[in-house]
Design an enzyme around this catalytic site. Structure first.
Site, short mmCIF file in Angstrom:
data_model
loop_
_atom_site.label_atom_id
_atom_site.label_comp_id
_atom_site.label_asym_id
_atom_site.label_seq_id
_atom_site.Cartn_x
_atom_site.Cartn_y
_atom_site.Cartn_z
N GLU A 256 -0.80 54.20 -35.45
CA GLU A 256 -1.43 52.32 -35.71
C GLU A 256 -3.26 52.54 -35.64
OE1 GLU A 256 -0.94 52.22 -38.96
OE2 GLU A 256 1.40 53.04 -39.32
N CYS A 295 -6.77 44.81 -37.54
CA CYS A 295 -6.70 46.40 -37.64
C CYS A 295 -7.18 46.27 -39.38
CB CYS A 295 -5.37 46.98 -37.47
SG CYS A 295 -4.41 46.14 -37.83
#
Ligand code: NAP
Length: 514
Positions: A256, A295
């Site tokens: 990720e 993010c």
């Protein structure tokens, strides 16, 4: 002053080597340190393989779910104390800290509930069986079993609680012991969470180990049944993916990474409507929540050229209203970035964007004598074609308005220039525009969040990752996938096709036998 320890093989171990100092990012006060060494990686891995794994695999899915439920409750009990730590060591406002902590406990609780709906078994049946021979006598059925390895979880500094909780929930429910590595700048919160997990004795011995220092040496020891789940920058992600041992042994790796997320405003959206209101509200939250260190935060704001002045003015008004300061003060809505290193990177990043943008609000200049503060910074691109707009993640309270024509083809092209994203948000009530846009950007995004008049006030914004739907994205975003209900367990389970006499296959593994 505390020197954080690691928890391996059932005991706390002091770190060794050169210390990395932990700060209060609002005052720069030294709070403690982390030392990289001191852990016997091979022994920790063996402990997970030989002690934690068998204990978890002896439990059924619903029994493992009970562990998650108890962990969620235990962490929630300590919410106030944890919020305080997140404020001191992470620069989190109360709201930021709750977002992280409630995300952690909520995800554990979500998976606990999901587990309660699964059969009281140690494997899962995957889909319907299928006839493989001339008659239904020869039958095939896919099953999912727990991999007898360990889950190495490498977490980013910006979500010390949620990052650890969401990864643990999936691995533990799948029956795989976890080794949790905290991101260093905010490691005090992860460390306290680890203490709570250990002291609660909820998990069987060996199911949970915690690393305050470096974990990179462990990657060289992993083998085929282990899994690495990494969250962090695309640079570190690439380094981990390229680890020779992981490649040679085909160790599962889920990455990720970062993403230049876009918010796209449709040409149809009118002044004063709920769609515009959502757009402005969500962009403001994304730019300022956790000081932009998410993010999923919006970095590129695609606005039809004719609406740019109005949007810029409204965003400036909202961003100016966000009170910045010491996050432990109750009325502060935005704290500092997490570390001196982050401050340096964010300032340098803003300067790079300023080379191709006009500054609407803020900038890289210092805003306080002490602390790692960055003022909310709104930029406006001079041309949508500047590559840096689509390639540079400034991990702070900064985003760029990119004017575009309002045509769907151009919106698709610009959104996809990010090279693979975690989330794109689209604000429009023109269904043809939305349908064409979703079809055009879906292959490049893990999640698409649609805002319209009907959705106003109905849900959390695009920055929130929810356990019922997947989190991850292709390309730049790491190519990984987490959460999404049962999908989140897949990195830790092996799918096997069992083929044979239907009576045998069905009795042991058919639907209902789970
Ligand atoms: P980072 O510097 O890449 O570090 C991430 C983690 O990897 C940390 O635990 C770090 O430990 C560890 N690490 C560093 N080098 C390593 C190596 N050679 N081998 C093994 N582990 C290593 O990222 P960060 O600064 O913590 O986090 C910010 C970034 O994460 C941003 O780019 C953000 O977009 C991204 N992020 C992505 C997601 C997502 O879900 N996609 C979520 C949150 C954040 P140390 O801290 O000890 O160096």
């Amino acid at each position: 002053m505390i020197s954080l320890q690691s928890y391996v093989q059932g005991r706390w171990v002091a770190g060794t080597g050169d210390p990395k100092t932990l700060h209060d990012p609002a005052t720069e006060a030294v709070l403690g340190d982390v030392r990289p060494g001191g852990v016997d990686f091979a022994a920790a891995l063996a402990h997970a393989h030989q002690v934690g794994g068998p204990a978890l695999r002896a439990l059924t899915f619903p029994q493992r779910g009970e562990l998650l439920k108890a962990l969620s409750a235990k962490i929630h009990e300590h919410r106030d104390e944890l919020i305080e730590i997140a404020g001191r060591n992470g620069g989190n406002t109360r709201g930021d800290a709750k977002f992280d902590l409630d995300g952690c406990t909520g995800t554990l609780a979500f998976y606990a509930h999901l587990a309660s709906t699964l059969p009281a078994a140690r494997h899962l049946v995957d889909g319907d069986g299928t006839q493989l021979g001339r008659t239904p006598r020869f039958w095939g059925q896919h099953i999912l079993t727990s991999r007898p390895g360990a889950a190495v979880h490498i977490n980013a500094f910006n979500f010390p609680a949620w990052g650890m909780g969401e990864k643990m929930a999936c691995a533990l429910l799948a029956g795989v012991p976890v080794l949790e590595k905290a991101g260093t700048p905010s490691a005090m919160l992860a460390h306290r969470l680890a203490q709570l997990v250990v002291d609660s004795k909820i998990l069987p011995e060996g199911a949970f180990q915690f690393f305050a220092g470096s974990i990179s040496g462990m990657l060289d020891l992993l083998s085929a049944q282990d899994t690495v789940a990494f969250t962090g920058s695309s640079v570190t992600g690439a380094l981990i993916r390229g680890n020779k041992n992981l490649v040679a042994r085909n160790v599962r790796v889920n990455i990720e990474a970062d993403s230049i997320n876009s918010a796209i405003l449709g040409e149809d959206v009118e002044t004063g409507g709920d769609t515009l209101e959502q757009f402005l509200g969500n962009v403001t939250i994304d730019m300022t929540q956790k000081a932009g260190q998410k993010c999923t935060a919006v970095r590129r704001i695609l606005v039809p050229a004719g609406k740019v002045a109005e949007v810029a003015e409204s965003l400036v008004e909202r961003l100016k209203a966000v009170r910045m300061g010491n996050p432990l003060d109750g009325d502060v809505r935005m704290g500092p970035v997490a570390s001196a290193e982050q401050l340096r990177d964010v300032r340098a990043g803003i300067q790079k964007l300023q080379a191709v943008c006009d500054t609407v609000l803020g900038g890289p200049q210092a805003v306080a004598d002490k602390g790692y503060f960055v003022t909310p910074t709104l930029l406006k691109a001079r041309s949508a074609d500047a590559a840096v707009l689509h390639e540079l993640e400034v991990f702070g309270p900064c985003a760029s308005i990119i004017p575009y024509s309002g045509r769907v083809e151009e919106a698709i092209d610009l959104a996809n220039r990010g090279g693979g994203g975690l989330v794109a948000s689209v604000y429009s009530d023109d269904r043809a525009f939305v349908e064409a846009l979703v079809a055009g950007i879906a292959p490049w995004h893990g999640r698409i969040w649609l805002g319209s008049e009907k959705t106003h006030g109905q849900a959390l914004g695009p920055g929130a990752v929810l356990p019922g739907t997947i989190h991850g994205g292709p390309g730049r975003a790491g190519g990984g996938e987490e959460l999404g209900g049962l999908r989140g367990l897949m990195p830790y389970l092996q799918r096997t096709a069992v083929q044979g006499d239907r009576a045998v296959v069905d009795r042991a593994f058919g639907k209902g036998q789970g």
